[in-house]
Write a protein that holds these residues in place. Structure first.
Motif, mmCIF file in Angstrom:
data_model
loop_
_atom_site.group_PDB
_atom_site.id
_atom_site.type_symbol
_atom_site.label_atom_id
_atom_site.label_comp_id
_atom_site.label_asym_id
_atom_site.label_seq_id
_atom_site.Cartn_x
_atom_site.Cartn_y
_atom_site.Cartn_z
ATOM 1 N N LEU A 60 8.932 -1.741 11.828
ATOM 2 C CA LEU A 60 9.793 -2.297 10.789
ATOM 3 C C LEU A 60 10.959 -1.350 10.517
ATOM 4 O O LEU A 60 10.849 -0.134 10.694
ATOM 5 C CB LEU A 60 8.991 -2.507 9.506
ATOM 6 N N ASP A 61 12.081 -1.913 10.075
ATOM 7 C CA ASP A 61 13.232 -1.063 9.752
ATOM 8 C C ASP A 61 12.938 -0.174 8.538
ATOM 9 O O ASP A 61 13.291 1.015 8.530
ATOM 10 C CB ASP A 61 14.466 -1.930 9.470
ATOM 11 N N TYR A 62 12.313 -0.762 7.530
ATOM 12 C CA TYR A 62 12.006 -0.029 6.303
ATOM 13 C C TYR A 62 10.598 -0.375 5.822
ATOM 14 O O TYR A 62 10.106 -1.481 6.051
ATOM 15 C CB TYR A 62 12.973 -0.412 5.170
ATOM 16 N N ILE A 63 9.997 0.572 5.154
ATOM 17 C CA ILE A 63 8.862 0.256 4.291
ATOM 18 C C ILE A 63 9.215 0.725 2.884
ATOM 19 O O ILE A 63 9.883 1.748 2.708
ATOM 20 C CB ILE A 63 7.540 0.885 4.764
ATOM 21 N N ILE A 64 8.788 -0.056 1.899
ATOM 22 C CA ILE A 64 8.987 0.290 0.498
ATOM 23 C C ILE A 64 7.621 0.604 -0.093
ATOM 24 O O ILE A 64 6.722 -0.243 -0.070
ATOM 25 C CB ILE A 64 9.642 -0.864 -0.281
ATOM 26 N N VAL A 65 7.452 1.802 -0.603
ATOM 27 C CA VAL A 65 6.198 2.183 -1.239
ATOM 28 C C VAL A 65 6.376 2.016 -2.747
ATOM 29 O O VAL A 65 7.216 2.690 -3.356
ATOM 30 C CB VAL A 65 5.795 3.633 -0.906
ATOM 31 N N LEU A 66 5.617 1.111 -3.338
ATOM 32 C CA LEU A 66 5.750 0.831 -4.768
ATOM 33 C C LEU A 66 5.066 1.925 -5.581
ATOM 34 O O LEU A 66 3.974 2.385 -5.248
ATOM 35 C CB LEU A 66 5.134 -0.529 -5.098
ATOM 36 N N GLY A 67 5.709 2.331 -6.665
ATOM 37 C CA GLY A 67 5.235 3.458 -7.452
ATOM 38 C C GLY A 67 4.044 3.124 -8.337
ATOM 39 O O GLY A 67 3.754 1.965 -8.642
ATOM 40 N N THR A 88 7.473 -3.852 -10.911
ATOM 41 C CA THR A 88 7.505 -4.274 -9.510
ATOM 42 C C THR A 88 8.783 -5.034 -9.202
ATOM 43 O O THR A 88 9.373 -4.874 -8.132
ATOM 44 C CB THR A 88 6.280 -5.150 -9.195
ATOM 45 N N VAL A 89 9.227 -5.856 -10.149
ATOM 46 C CA VAL A 89 10.482 -6.595 -9.958
ATOM 47 C C VAL A 89 11.631 -5.622 -9.724
ATOM 48 O O VAL A 89 12.443 -5.795 -8.802
ATOM 49 C CB VAL A 89 10.767 -7.500 -11.181
ATOM 50 N N GLU A 90 11.717 -4.562 -10.533
ATOM 51 C CA GLU A 90 12.780 -3.576 -10.369
ATOM 52 C C GLU A 90 12.586 -2.757 -9.103
ATOM 53 O O GLU A 90 13.562 -2.404 -8.426
ATOM 54 C CB GLU A 90 12.832 -2.664 -11.591
ATOM 55 N N ASN A 91 11.346 -2.414 -8.763
ATOM 56 C CA ASN A 91 11.079 -1.702 -7.505
ATOM 57 C C ASN A 91 11.748 -2.408 -6.333
ATOM 58 O O ASN A 91 12.467 -1.787 -5.530
ATOM 59 C CB ASN A 91 9.570 -1.676 -7.212
#
Length: 263
Positions: free
Chosen positions: A100-107, A180-183
């Motif tokens: 994948l180009d990116y992964i987003i790790v949610l805080g 999560t919405v803002e993440n």
């Protein structure tokens, strides 16, 4: 000795109320910073009332004009809860896609010098993915809560770099989100800016994105991502503490309902 069915059912419901109180204490003792342990206290009280209703035959005393609407509401609520739990469970083993180009790790909550247990599951899963896919960039997303020593993104980046051995050049911090919405919204803004400068390929191409979060949280995260216009997006499920899985899955059903109402 013969026990009437009413006594047996009352005893079972009463035991359930005591178990719910015990679980409320266990959830409270995790010190996760949320107040959802109060749900289990309220649930225990509801079970206590139910036990009294059974024991004293109060339900039979109510007219049909009251019993029927209550029954309908309870059935609809239980069906909705069951559907939401099935949806949550359907994504608890998501593994994403390769390269994948990116992964987003949610805080999630950070402590002084270390991530919380829930967050560590996410970071360890992200590190595992990044080692297997060396061209993927990682965005760590999370702001600073009132009970945190610094922004979650800072603690997450530190853990990935110094504890998991991920090169700092592959990690981008997003330190402003509180939900999560803002993440997902803020992380997408970072990705779009990178795409527009050409550093992540053509601006006309949709980057592939994985969302790393705990297993019980994947469904809602993907739901929010799709609502925000993510198209090439995948869930990457991390583990979670098994003793708190019941609490987390029930809490997710309420969080999903709240999201559907507010969006």
């Amino acid at each position: 000795m013969h026990f009437p069915l009413r006594q047996v059912v009352t005893a079972i419901v009463g035991i359930g109320a005591l178990a719910s109180l015990w679980y409320a204490r266990a959830v409270y003792n995790t010190h996760t910073g949320t107040s959802f342990w109060l749900f289990w206290v309220a649930f225990a009280l509801a079970l206590g009332v139910w036990a009294a209703v059974i024991w004293f035959h109060w339900w039979r005393a109510l007219p049909n004009a009251v019993r029927i609407p209550i029954g309908i509401v309870l059935c609809v609520a239980l069906c909705g809860f069951g559907v939401s739990q099935a949806a949550i469970a359907s994504h608890m083993r998501d593994e994403g896609d390769r390269n994948l180009d990116y992964i987003i790790v949610l805080g999630a909550q950070v402590h002084q010098g270390s991530p919380s247990l829930v967050l560590r599951y996410r970071l360890d899963r992200a590190a595992e993915y990044l080692r297997a896919n060396p061209d993927t960039t990682c965005i760590v997303s999370g702001g600073q809560g009132p009970n945190e020593p610094y922004a979650e993104a800072r603690g997450m980046a530190d853990y990935l770099e110094h504890d998991a051995g991920i090169d700092a050049s592959r990690i981008i911090e997003e330190p402003d989100s509180t939900t999560t919405v803002e993440n997902l919204r803020n992380s997408r803004m970072i990705i779009d800016r990178a795409s527009n400068t050409g550093s992540a390929g053509s601006a006309a191409s949709e980057p592939s994105i994985g969302i790393v979060t705990n297993d019980f949280h994947v469904f809602r995260s993907l739901h929010i991502a799709h609502d925000q216009g993510y198209t090439d997006v995948y869930g990457i499920a991390a583990g979670s503490p098994r003793d708190m899985l019941l609490n987390n899955m029930v809490r997710e059903s309420f969080a999903e309902a709240k999201y559907l109402i507010k969006r």
